[in-house]
Design an enzyme around this catalytic site. Sequence first.
Site, mmCIF file in Angstrom:
data_model
loop_
_atom_site.group_PDB
_atom_site.id
_atom_site.type_symbol
_atom_site.label_atom_id
_atom_site.label_comp_id
_atom_site.label_asym_id
_atom_site.label_seq_id
_atom_site.Cartn_x
_atom_site.Cartn_y
_atom_site.Cartn_z
ATOM 1 N N ASP A 1 0.796 -1.107 -0.065
ATOM 2 C CA ASP A 1 -0.009 -0.051 0.179
ATOM 3 C C ASP A 1 0.959 1.301 -0.088
ATOM 4 O OD1 ASP A 1 -2.148 -1.778 0.358
ATOM 5 O OD2 ASP A 1 -1.877 -1.691 2.464
ATOM 6 N N GLU B 1 -11.000 0.692 -3.753
ATOM 7 C CA GLU B 1 -10.626 1.185 -2.389
ATOM 8 C C GLU B 1 -9.162 2.030 -2.790
ATOM 9 O OE1 GLU B 1 -9.894 -2.462 -0.179
ATOM 10 O OE2 GLU B 1 -8.315 -3.393 -1.614
#
Length: 504
Positions: A17, A178
């Site tokens: 991420d 997301e």
Amino acid sequence: MTARRFQNPVLPGFYPDPSVCRVGADYYLVTSSFEYFPGVPIFTSQDLVSWRQIGHCLTRESQLALAGVKASQGIFAPTLRFHAGTFYLVTTNISGGGNFFVTTRDPAGPWSDPVWLKESAWGMDPSLCFDDDGRAYFTRHGGGEQGGIYQAEVDLGRGALLGEAQLIWSGTGGIWPEGPHLYRRGDYYYLLIAEGGTGYDHSVTVARARSPWGPFEPCPRNPILTHRARPEHPIQATGHADLVDDAEGRSFCVFLGIRPSGGRYHHLGRETFLASVDWDPAGWPSIRGDAGVELELESPSELSPVGARTALRDDFVGPALGFAWNFVRNPPPGSWSLSERPSFLRLHGAPGSLDDLAPKAFVGRRQQHFRCTVSTLLEFEPEGAQEAGLCVRANEENHYDLFVTSDDAGRAIVLRARRLAQTETVLCMPIGPGAIELTIQAQASSYEFFWSQRGVPRSLGSLPTRALSTEIAGGFTGVYFAMYALGASALADFDWFDYVPSAE
């Protein structure tokens, strides 16, 4: 002149991420950290390829409380931004508190205590966008697997959202829309997100609008990055990207991916990759012309190295542990020391085991290479059920342990395997007094475990990497190598620690 090339991933091992920003000639990057402490490692670079860790953003329990947090919970998907002389780190503690941000003027820290962004609805993967008119937007995922991207204006000075977050885009139909990032670029607001779940169907999609509130028009070439149709490619699960421009206006993205080994199994975790970004005449971005990404690509800078992979030798000299080290959850007070016995890492054991969520003496670092050798010299005189040694950890239900303990005959060396919450003693044998060297040799498909005392290392056996892969062990993290001590009043001294990668 032949173009220089670099090796992907630029951050190998469990660094998922990624989020990036540039300040002048310097780039800064952060990644998720889940149940590990300190939280959110932060790196700097001047070429987007060679990254140097300068600290962690969450270094105090007041910033990151992890007691009792399950594996692969804790800190999810941070975003790093810089505005008006201040760095902002916004992220989610999925296990308690939700979304928050911290600030600093020095990215090496210290960072502020959390400012919690309270909402009536659940959300994660927050991001910030600073607009040209002084407004700031808080963008996040909401709604779960079939959810979408929500947004609210935020007053960062007050630490409050200006109204309820509103749905602004549901993506292109993939599950788990997301990891959103909103960017102002020219006359458009671009919304970059991940879809498909953070697995083999992972992808990057983009949309744009004249207003930060939409309506958002999807790129006609979506997804602009995915390897889901390339099952034999060495890089899989590409997604969760963030964009950055260099000083010359060229665009790049960092994103996560995995490198499976032995089939569709990956144990190093989700890693940070880099690729160039082009903008077509219609104003849409493409990542390498929608050609996918490779393990070796043309370098964005002549400064970039080909891809050196450095070893780690730690003799535990100095007042603090290096930035490569982590604890699993918040460490118990007094569980470790570099000063009680100078030039040693001393661990004080506590009740509990590697199988539970109790605080423990555990000092570990990521496995970053398929082939590497880890070793340490341990001085430890156990009493009763105390143990100390090396652990190869995926989570509480899946780990391999090479340790010294005691039995009826005296000291013993043990190799233990825990797989899918079932524990097996692979081998146990008596050893004599004195320091003992413990070694783990990692290959792409196996770990081999050795011990020695003043002589040639002797093997205790081999165990498969596959059992510690995400596909079997579950979760969102990668393997750690750790020194640990268990048992009330256990006292273990580690003289040094070596991590030596091999050619891959």
